[in-house]
Design a protein around this motif. Structure first.
Motif, PDB file in Angstrom:
ATOM      1  N   LYS A 196       0.818  -1.213   0.000  1.00 49.84           N
ATOM      2  CA  LYS A 196       0.000   0.000   0.000  1.00 49.84           C
ATOM      3  C   LYS A 196       0.853   1.265   0.000  1.00 49.84           C
ATOM      4  CE  LYS A 196      -4.260  -1.782   2.061  1.00 49.84           C
ATOM      5  NZ  LYS A 196      -5.228  -1.676   3.185  1.00 49.84           N
ATOM      6  N   THR A 197       2.021   1.201   0.618  1.00 47.88           N
ATOM      7  CA  THR A 197       2.877   2.386   0.696  1.00 47.88           C
ATOM      8  C   THR A 197       3.915   2.430  -0.422  1.00 47.88           C
ATOM      9  OG1 THR A 197       4.352   1.246   2.254  1.00 47.88           O
ATOM     10  CG2 THR A 197       2.597   2.626   3.186  1.00 47.88           C
ATOM     11  N   GLY A 198       3.914   1.419  -1.296  1.00 45.74           N
ATOM     12  CA  GLY A 198       4.855   1.414  -2.407  1.00 45.74           C
ATOM     13  C   GLY A 198       6.284   1.114  -2.010  1.00 45.74           C
ATOM     14  N   LEU A 199       6.468   0.407  -0.888  1.00 45.22           N
ATOM     15  CA  LEU A 199       7.801   0.080  -0.402  1.00 45.22           C
ATOM     16  C   LEU A 199       8.187  -1.317  -0.877  1.00 45.22           C
ATOM     17  CD1 LEU A 199      10.140   1.037   1.451  1.00 45.22           C
ATOM     18  CD2 LEU A 199       8.951  -0.077   3.350  1.00 45.22           C
ATOM     19  N   LYS A 200       9.263  -1.420  -1.604  1.00 48.36           N
ATOM     20  CA  LYS A 200       9.701  -2.703  -2.136  1.00 48.36           C
ATOM     21  C   LYS A 200      10.137  -3.633  -1.009  1.00 48.36           C
ATOM     22  CE  LYS A 200      13.033  -4.891  -5.268  1.00 48.36           C
ATOM     23  NZ  LYS A 200      14.137  -4.692  -6.218  1.00 48.36           N
ATOM     24  N   VAL A 201       9.762  -4.907  -1.098  1.00 47.39           N
ATOM     25  CA  VAL A 201      10.183  -5.912  -0.125  1.00 47.39           C
ATOM     26  C   VAL A 201      11.438  -6.600  -0.670  1.00 47.39           C
ATOM     27  CG1 VAL A 201       9.576  -8.028   1.091  1.00 47.39           C
ATOM     28  CG2 VAL A 201       7.842  -6.259   0.719  1.00 47.39           C
ATOM     29  N   LEU A 202      12.544  -6.400   0.016  1.00 48.49           N
ATOM     30  CA  LEU A 202      13.804  -7.007  -0.411  1.00 48.49           C
ATOM     31  C   LEU A 202      13.857  -8.486  -0.078  1.00 48.49           C
ATOM     32  CD1 LEU A 202      16.265  -4.202   0.746  1.00 48.49           C
ATOM     33  CD2 LEU A 202      15.335  -4.576  -1.546  1.00 48.49           C
ATOM     34  N   GLY A 203      13.100  -8.885   0.944  1.00 48.45           N
ATOM     35  CA  GLY A 203      13.075 -10.291   1.298  1.00 48.45           C
ATOM     36  C   GLY A 203      12.615 -10.509   2.727  1.00 48.45           C
ATOM     37  N   ILE A 204      12.470 -11.776   3.078  1.00 46.87           N
ATOM     38  CA  ILE A 204      12.002 -12.173   4.401  1.00 46.87           C
ATOM     39  C   ILE A 204      13.102 -12.967   5.102  1.00 46.87           C
ATOM     40  CG2 ILE A 204      10.344 -13.624   5.657  1.00 46.87           C
ATOM     41  CD1 ILE A 204       8.274 -12.904   3.541  1.00 46.87           C
ATOM     42  N   VAL A 205      13.309 -12.652   6.372  1.00 44.00           N
ATOM     43  CA  VAL A 205      14.255 -13.390   7.216  1.00 44.00           C
ATOM     44  C   VAL A 205      13.463 -14.150   8.273  1.00 44.00           C
ATOM     45  CG1 VAL A 205      16.109 -13.196   8.925  1.00 44.00           C
ATOM     46  CG2 VAL A 205      16.129 -11.736   6.881  1.00 44.00           C
ATOM     47  N   GLU A 206      13.735 -15.429   8.411  1.00 45.38           N
ATOM     48  CA  GLU A 206      13.118 -16.225   9.481  1.00 45.38           C
ATOM     49  C   GLU A 206      14.111 -16.304  10.634  1.00 45.38           C
ATOM     50  OE1 GLU A 206      10.699 -19.879   8.666  1.00 45.38           O
ATOM     51  OE2 GLU A 206      12.263 -20.821   9.894  1.00 45.38           O
ATOM     52  N   ASN A 207      13.812 -15.584  11.704  1.00 46.18           N
ATOM     53  CA  ASN A 207      14.678 -15.542  12.877  1.00 46.18           C
ATOM     54  C   ASN A 207      14.237 -16.599  13.895  1.00 46.18           C
ATOM     55  OD1 ASN A 207      16.831 -14.493  14.378  1.00 46.18           O
ATOM     56  ND2 ASN A 207      15.519 -13.050  15.465  1.00 46.18           N
ATOM     57  N   MET A 208      15.146 -16.973  14.793  1.00 46.52           N
ATOM     58  CA  MET A 208      14.879 -17.991  15.822  1.00 46.52           C
ATOM     59  C   MET A 208      14.431 -19.296  15.172  1.00 46.52           C
ATOM     60  SD  MET A 208      12.913 -15.664  18.660  1.00 46.52           S
ATOM     61  CE  MET A 208      13.261 -13.905  18.776  1.00 46.52           C
ATOM     62  N   SER A 209      15.077 -19.626  14.076  1.00 42.57           N
ATOM     63  CA  SER A 209      14.696 -20.789  13.285  1.00 42.57           C
ATOM     64  C   SER A 209      15.465 -22.017  13.758  1.00 42.57           C
ATOM     65  CB  SER A 209      14.985 -20.513  11.809  1.00 42.57           C
ATOM     66  OG  SER A 209      14.593 -21.592  11.007  1.00 42.57           O
ATOM     67  N   GLY A 210      14.979 -22.615  14.816  1.00 41.97           N
ATOM     68  CA  GLY A 210      15.637 -23.794  15.373  1.00 41.97           C
ATOM     69  C   GLY A 210      16.769 -23.431  16.319  1.00 41.97           C
ATOM     70  N   PHE A 211      17.096 -24.351  17.201  1.00 43.27           N
ATOM     71  CA  PHE A 211      18.206 -24.183  18.133  1.00 43.27           C
ATOM     72  C   PHE A 211      19.226 -25.284  17.880  1.00 43.27           C
ATOM     73  CE2 PHE A 211      20.173 -25.550  22.178  1.00 43.27           C
ATOM     74  CZ  PHE A 211      20.928 -24.414  22.437  1.00 43.27           C
ATOM     75  N   VAL A 212      20.428 -24.879  17.515  1.00 41.67           N
ATOM     76  CA  VAL A 212      21.501 -25.834  17.250  1.00 41.67           C
ATOM     77  C   VAL A 212      22.297 -26.037  18.534  1.00 41.67           C
ATOM     78  CG1 VAL A 212      23.534 -26.367  15.875  1.00 41.67           C
ATOM     79  CG2 VAL A 212      21.629 -25.120  14.843  1.00 41.67           C
ATOM     80  N   CYS A 213      22.261 -27.243  19.068  1.00 42.08           N
ATOM     81  CA  CYS A 213      22.960 -27.553  20.313  1.00 42.08           C
ATOM     82  C   CYS A 213      24.467 -27.359  20.118  1.00 42.08           C
ATOM     83  CB  CYS A 213      22.668 -28.982  20.755  1.00 42.08           C
ATOM     84  SG  CYS A 213      23.575 -29.465  22.252  1.00 42.08           S
ATOM     85  N   PRO A 214      25.111 -26.565  20.979  1.00 43.29           N
ATOM     86  CA  PRO A 214      26.551 -26.336  20.814  1.00 43.29           C
ATOM     87  C   PRO A 214      27.398 -27.566  21.136  1.00 43.29           C
ATOM     88  CG  PRO A 214      25.761 -25.299  22.824  1.00 43.29           C
ATOM     89  CD  PRO A 214      24.549 -25.791  22.096  1.00 43.29           C
ATOM     90  N   HIS A 215      26.783 -28.582  21.751  1.00 45.80           N
ATOM     91  CA  HIS A 215      27.535 -29.769  22.151  1.00 45.80           C
ATOM     92  C   HIS A 215      27.418 -30.904  21.124  1.00 45.80           C
ATOM     93  CE1 HIS A 215      28.094 -27.780  25.964  1.00 45.80           C
ATOM     94  NE2 HIS A 215      26.793 -27.656  26.109  1.00 45.80           N
TER      95      HIS A 215
END
Length: 288
Positions: A196-215
């Motif tokens: 509606k505001t004419g702002l281009k969407v550069l892309g979508i980021v999915e944050n907090m996408s899974g937890f990788v165990c450091p061990h």
């Protein structure tokens, strides 16, 4: 006319403007904004001058962050500069610089509050006026990128931000979501806002996408999986990548460390570097 001239002079040296948006709070917009700034600083830049092709890699780009989240400013805390003061110069406010190289600069309402715990209890018109002042009266100098970290929602502050920046032709917006349906639903509304505001969407980021165990390196999908990528496909916009929950990223934000430089072997590092590279590639393509 005088106000417009002031705006032109203060943003004249800013090459590219990016907005970070999400319809929902708590999805990590400020985290993505800060880490994107760090990644872009380290990645160099790809720009086109009016007459000559400029292709530079291997030096640090200059990046500014405008913290437009007036009620919940968190970017200064993430860089450990929350106790800094903003000073005036002939062309307006001088942003706060991070580190000795001064390649990252910040502006936030947090620098203007008398006490760090002060609440911003303002009605819409006063918020909108400050956002316009941030756009007009911050002396950014020369920047390769200006990243605008916005509050959640699609209301007055977002409209004021987009309208104030429109004369400077921002590259577009990066939308941040978490994988679960309630967050994806809110980001759908943000897509409508951009349209509606004419702002281009550069892309979508999915944050907090899974937890990788450091061990053991096993990935646990705490907040479901794949919602951001599915939304990007449905909306026909680029999917920039998944950023996992990473204890080292949390540590860097708490301690004000440069995550990109200090934790190159972490689970989140390749995801953030990939997102920054796609932004650079998109900047290069759009400029050419």
């Amino acid at each position: 006319m005088e106000e417009a001239a002031g705006e032109r002079s203060n943003l004249a040296g800013v090459q590219h403007i990016l907005l970070v948006l999400s319809g929902k709070g708590g999805v990590g917009k400020s985290t993505i904004s800060t880490q994107l700034a760090l990644a872009l600083r380290h990645s160099g830049k790809k720009l086109i001058d009016c007459s000559d092709l400029i292709f530079g890699i291997g030096f640090e780009a200059k990046v500014g962050i405008l913290d437009a989240d007036l009620c919940g400013p968190s970017v200064p805390r993430m860089f450990r500069v929350q106790d800094s003061d903003v000073h005036q110069c002939n062309s307006g406010w001088v942003p706060v610089f991070v580190g000795q190289d001064k390649n990252i600069s910040l502006m936030s309402i947090a620098f203007l509050l008398e006490k760090p715990d002060d609440a911003v209890v303002w009605r819409g018109p006063k918020k909108n006026a400050l956002i316009k002042q941030f756009v007009a009266d911050v002396a950014w100098g020369d920047l390769d990128f200006l990243i605008v970290d916005t509050p959640p929602g699609t209301s007055d502050e977002h409209i004021s931000t987009v309208e104030a920046l429109r004369p400077y032709k921002p590259l577009g917006a990066i939308l941040v979501t978490t994988p679960q349906a309630v967050s994806v639903g809110d980001v759908r509304r943000e897509l409508t806002f951009c349209k509606k505001t004419g702002l281009k969407v550069l892309g979508i980021v999915e944050n907090m996408s899974g937890f990788v165990c450091p061990h053991c390196s096993e990935c646990t999908n705490i907040f479901s999986k794949g919602g951001g990528e599915e939304l990007a496909k449905h909306a026909g916009v680029p999917f920039l990548g998944c950023v996992p929950l990473d204890p080292q990223l949390s540590q860097s934000l708490e301690e004000g460390k440069d995550f990109i430089q200090e934790f190159p072997k972490s689970a989140a590092f390749p995801a953030l570097a990939h997102i920054a590279q796609q932004v650079l590639d998109g900047t290069w393509q759009q400029s050419s």
